[in-house]
Design an enzyme around this catalytic site. Structure first.
Site, PDB file in Angstrom:
ATOM      1  N   GLY A  31      40.022  36.296  68.994  1.00 47.41           N
ATOM      2  CA  GLY A  31      40.459  35.234  69.902  1.00 47.41           C
ATOM      3  C   GLY A  31      41.210  34.097  69.238  1.00 47.41           C
ATOM      4  O   GLY A  31      41.345  33.022  69.812  1.00 47.41           O
ATOM      5  N   CYS A  57      60.512  43.931  45.149  1.00 50.08           N
ATOM      6  CA  CYS A  57      59.756  44.993  45.823  1.00 50.08           C
ATOM      7  C   CYS A  57      60.089  46.365  45.234  1.00 50.08           C
ATOM      8  O   CYS A  57      61.243  46.653  44.927  1.00 50.08           O
ATOM      9  CB  CYS A  57      60.063  44.982  47.315  1.00 50.08           C
ATOM     10  SG  CYS A  57      59.186  46.258  48.250  1.00 50.08           S
ATOM     11  N   CYS A 110      63.642  49.709  48.918  1.00 48.80           N
ATOM     12  CA  CYS A 110      64.252  48.759  47.980  1.00 48.80           C
ATOM     13  C   CYS A 110      64.739  49.435  46.701  1.00 48.80           C
ATOM     14  O   CYS A 110      65.694  48.982  46.078  1.00 48.80           O
ATOM     15  CB  CYS A 110      63.254  47.652  47.635  1.00 48.80           C
ATOM     16  SG  CYS A 110      62.962  46.543  49.027  1.00 48.80           S
ATOM     17  N   ASP A 115      34.803  42.827  73.296  1.00 46.01           N
ATOM     18  CA  ASP A 115      34.646  41.376  73.429  1.00 46.01           C
ATOM     19  C   ASP A 115      35.461  40.860  74.605  1.00 46.01           C
ATOM     20  O   ASP A 115      36.358  41.543  75.089  1.00 46.01           O
ATOM     21  CB  ASP A 115      35.073  40.654  72.131  1.00 46.01           C
ATOM     22  CG  ASP A 115      36.501  40.993  71.707  1.00 46.01           C
ATOM     23  OD1 ASP A 115      37.014  42.054  72.110  1.00 46.01           O
ATOM     24  OD2 ASP A 115      37.104  40.198  70.962  1.00 46.01           O
ATOM     25  N   GLN A 118      33.950  34.914  69.356  1.00 43.87           N
ATOM     26  CA  GLN A 118      34.944  34.224  70.171  1.00 43.87           C
ATOM     27  C   GLN A 118      34.694  32.718  70.081  1.00 43.87           C
ATOM     28  O   GLN A 118      33.984  32.269  69.207  1.00 43.87           O
ATOM     29  CB  GLN A 118      34.876  34.727  71.629  1.00 43.87           C
ATOM     30  CG  GLN A 118      35.408  36.151  71.793  1.00 43.87           C
ATOM     31  CD  GLN A 118      36.911  36.240  71.527  1.00 43.87           C
ATOM     32  OE1 GLN A 118      37.659  35.281  71.711  1.00 43.87           O
ATOM     33  NE2 GLN A 118      37.357  37.403  71.067  1.00 43.87           N
ATOM     34  N   HIS A 145      59.291  49.067  54.119  1.00 45.63           N
ATOM     35  CA  HIS A 145      59.362  47.866  53.304  1.00 45.63           C
ATOM     36  C   HIS A 145      58.401  46.780  53.807  1.00 45.63           C
ATOM     37  O   HIS A 145      57.670  46.171  53.022  1.00 45.63           O
ATOM     38  CB  HIS A 145      60.781  47.308  53.255  1.00 45.63           C
ATOM     39  CG  HIS A 145      60.814  45.928  52.683  1.00 45.63           C
ATOM     40  ND1 HIS A 145      60.695  45.704  51.328  1.00 45.63           N
ATOM     41  CD2 HIS A 145      60.831  44.714  53.278  1.00 45.63           C
ATOM     42  CE1 HIS A 145      60.662  44.402  51.118  1.00 45.63           C
ATOM     43  NE2 HIS A 145      60.746  43.776  52.282  1.00 45.63           N
ATOM     44  N   ASP A 173      44.778  42.563  60.102  1.00 46.05           N
ATOM     45  CA  ASP A 173      45.745  43.536  60.605  1.00 46.05           C
ATOM     46  C   ASP A 173      46.804  42.787  61.389  1.00 46.05           C
ATOM     47  O   ASP A 173      46.588  41.660  61.821  1.00 46.05           O
ATOM     48  CB  ASP A 173      45.066  44.522  61.566  1.00 46.05           C
ATOM     49  CG  ASP A 173      44.722  43.848  62.887  1.00 46.05           C
ATOM     50  OD1 ASP A 173      43.749  43.085  62.911  1.00 46.05           O
ATOM     51  OD2 ASP A 173      45.462  44.042  63.875  1.00 46.05           O
ATOM     52  N   ASP A 218      39.885  49.349  67.153  1.00 47.17           N
ATOM     53  CA  ASP A 218      39.465  48.172  67.901  1.00 47.17           C
ATOM     54  C   ASP A 218      38.823  48.640  69.197  1.00 47.17           C
ATOM     55  O   ASP A 218      38.843  49.815  69.536  1.00 47.17           O
ATOM     56  CB  ASP A 218      40.634  47.206  68.109  1.00 47.17           C
ATOM     57  CG  ASP A 218      41.704  47.781  68.991  1.00 47.17           C
ATOM     58  OD1 ASP A 218      41.503  48.885  69.530  1.00 47.17           O
ATOM     59  OD2 ASP A 218      42.746  47.127  69.157  1.00 47.17           O
ATOM     60  N   SER A 219      38.221  47.709  69.912  1.00 50.93           N
ATOM     61  CA  SER A 219      37.329  48.085  71.012  1.00 50.93           C
ATOM     62  C   SER A 219      38.041  48.279  72.337  1.00 50.93           C
ATOM     63  O   SER A 219      37.460  48.766  73.289  1.00 50.93           O
ATOM     64  CB  SER A 219      36.297  46.988  71.194  1.00 50.93           C
ATOM     65  OG  SER A 219      36.961  45.777  71.561  1.00 50.93           O
ATOM     66  N   GLY A 220      39.286  47.856  72.411  1.00 48.75           N
ATOM     67  CA  GLY A 220      39.991  47.859  73.682  1.00 48.75           C
ATOM     68  C   GLY A 220      39.971  46.501  74.359  1.00 48.75           C
ATOM     69  O   GLY A 220      40.759  46.241  75.267  1.00 48.75           O
ATOM     70  N   GLY A 221      39.068  45.634  73.925  1.00 49.17           N
ATOM     71  CA  GLY A 221      38.942  44.320  74.555  1.00 49.17           C
ATOM     72  C   GLY A 221      40.232  43.515  74.497  1.00 49.17           C
ATOM     73  O   GLY A 221      40.675  42.969  75.511  1.00 49.17           O
ATOM     74  N   PHE A 222      40.842  43.485  73.328  1.00 51.01           N
ATOM     75  CA  PHE A 222      42.053  42.673  73.173  1.00 51.01           C
ATOM     76  C   PHE A 222      43.152  43.151  74.123  1.00 51.01           C
ATOM     77  O   PHE A 222      43.827  42.349  74.767  1.00 51.01           O
ATOM     78  CB  PHE A 222      42.542  42.702  71.723  1.00 51.01           C
ATOM     79  CG  PHE A 222      43.759  41.850  71.508  1.00 51.01           C
ATOM     80  CD1 PHE A 222      43.650  40.475  71.410  1.00 51.01           C
ATOM     81  CD2 PHE A 222      45.016  42.432  71.443  1.00 51.01           C
ATOM     82  CE1 PHE A 222      44.783  39.686  71.239  1.00 51.01           C
ATOM     83  CE2 PHE A 222      46.156  41.643  71.271  1.00 51.01           C
ATOM     84  CZ  PHE A 222      46.033  40.277  71.176  1.00 51.01           C
ATOM     85  N   CYS A 233      59.281  49.303  46.810  1.00 49.37           N
ATOM     86  CA  CYS A 233      59.126  50.327  47.855  1.00 49.37           C
ATOM     87  C   CYS A 233      60.334  51.265  47.847  1.00 49.37           C
ATOM     88  O   CYS A 233      61.390  50.924  47.309  1.00 49.37           O
ATOM     89  CB  CYS A 233      58.943  49.678  49.224  1.00 49.37           C
ATOM     90  SG  CYS A 233      60.485  49.229  50.040  1.00 49.37           S
TER      91      CYS A 233
HETATM   92 ZN   LIG Z   1      60.810  46.992  49.707  1.00 46.64          ZN
END
Ligand SMILES: [Zn+2]
Length: 366
Positions: free
Chosen positions: A214, A302, A307, A145, A187, A333, A264, A90-94, A304
């Site tokens: 945003g 699940c 689990c 942004d 935005q 998990h 994300d 990411d750009s750092g803006g957030f 994973c």
């Molecule tokens: Zn799991």
């Protein structure tokens, strides 16, 4: 070469493939967040084995610690952190704009703020954000942004939209790593007209992909989903669409339905730190005494490593004793949960069955 192709559609939802310098990414895709060049507590092999195909790095944090030039000198972010798959930065803006108390001044050239690490005065511009991301050598770089808070006067929201476009226009011509893709960010909050304006202006700049920024920062959820529907419909169909920062199952399914391809969230690892598991029946707080003798896995459906092998009772014990393994197992998990949710959505879109996939999920969750 076009970096993105849509391979199936179902309503507005799409399945596709994003091609990057470090491999292909099937979409819709959940991207685990590795803020400080690590997906917290996990080895890159574990991240890969749980099915993650692309991870996030953070321009703001890596610029300050250990420094983007150091990472460049050591061979770039992939080599530095031992992850050979695609990385989006990411750009750092957030970060700059969400650490609101540290901002000294925002103007049309850039933003001046104090570092969250040591208070050092710092200035981010679109050109610097581009250079940091070029040094990191990520596969996808984001434009800087201006992210305004929820509930500001419309005039200020309009300023942020105008500035975000202006900065994107400059960053478009700034440096980038070889083979690095660049996405623009829109935005406009949930304001219909401003979001439209931002989306059209950014689309016109012809980036490799377009992001919805945003949102999911505290506004009304219904309004957020409506804004996402409208924004996605205005974004170029042949390019990837990225919703920045959503990870709750309902939210994920809603944005995929709107035609979003990438998303994300820190939710899986943050939830793990609170001792909770994301499951198909909703969130599970392992601290609850009812799990003390529970021999079942975190989530029945699940596969994973957490689990397959460990009981709720054991993980509850680890969480209560603040053992690192408890945090690791919950992180594994929770990440797998979101990776599976997205890949299940992809399979459902390919079958033309996304609506029933979404309905089944929401019925179980509520
Ligand atoms: Zn799991």
């Amino acid at each position: 070469m076009t970096p993105f192709r849509v391979t199936a559609t179902d309503g507005n939802a799409r399945a596709g493939v994003l091609t990057t310098a470090h491999g292909e990414v099937p979409t819709p895709v959940f991207m685990p967040v590795g803020t400080k060049a690590t997906v917290k507590t996990l080895d890159p092999d574990e991240v890969r084995d749980l099915g993650a195909r692309i991870i996030l790095g953070n321009t703001y944090h890596l610029f300050f610690r250990p420094g983007d030039e150091l990472i460049r000198d050591l061979g770039g972010l992939h080599r530095f952190m031992g992850w050979s798959g695609p990385i989006l930065t990411d750009s750092g803006g957030f970060q700059v704009f969400s650490l609101r108390d540290t901002i000294a001044r925002v103007d049309d050239d850039g933003v001046t703020f104090r570092s969250v690490y040591d208070g050092a005065p710092t200035r981010f511009t679109p050109e610097l954000s581009a250079r940091i991301q070029a040094n990191l050598g990520s596969d996808v770089a984001m434009c800087l942004d201006h992210v305004p808070p929820v509930g500001i006067p419309r005039r200020k929201l309009e300023d942020a939209v105008r500035r975000t476009t202006e900065w994107a226009r400059r960053q478009r011509h700034a440096e980038r790593a070889e083979g690095q893709l660049r996405f623009g960010i829109t935005q406009g909050g949930v304001d219909e007209e401003l979001r439209r304006r931002s989306t059209e202006e950014i689309a016109e700049l012809d980036f490799d992909g377009n992001a919805i920024g945003g949102l999911a920062i505290g506004e009304d959820r219904g309004a957020m989903f409506e804004a996402t529907d409208r924004a996605a419909a205005l974004m170029p169909a042949g390019k990837p669409r990225y919703f920045m920062g959503i990870g709750d199952p309902e939210g994920v399914l809603e944005v995929i339905e709107a035609g979003v391809d990438m998303f994300d969230c820190v939710l899986p690892t943050r939830t793990a730190r609170t001792g909770s598991a994301l499951t198909r029946e909703g969130r599970l707080n392992l601290r609850n005494a009812r799990y003390a003798r529970d021999q079942g896995p975190l989530d029945e459906g699940c596969a994973c490593p957490a689990c397959r092998r460990f009981t709720r009772a054991y993980i509850r014990h680890l969480v209560n004793q603040r053992e690192v393994l408890g945090l690791r197992l919950l992180s594994v998990h929770n990440l797998r949960f979101l990776v599976d949710l997205a890949s299940g959505a992809r399979a459902a879109i390919e079958r033309g069955a996304f609506a029933s996939y979404k309905r089944d999920w929401l019925e179980r969750l509520t």
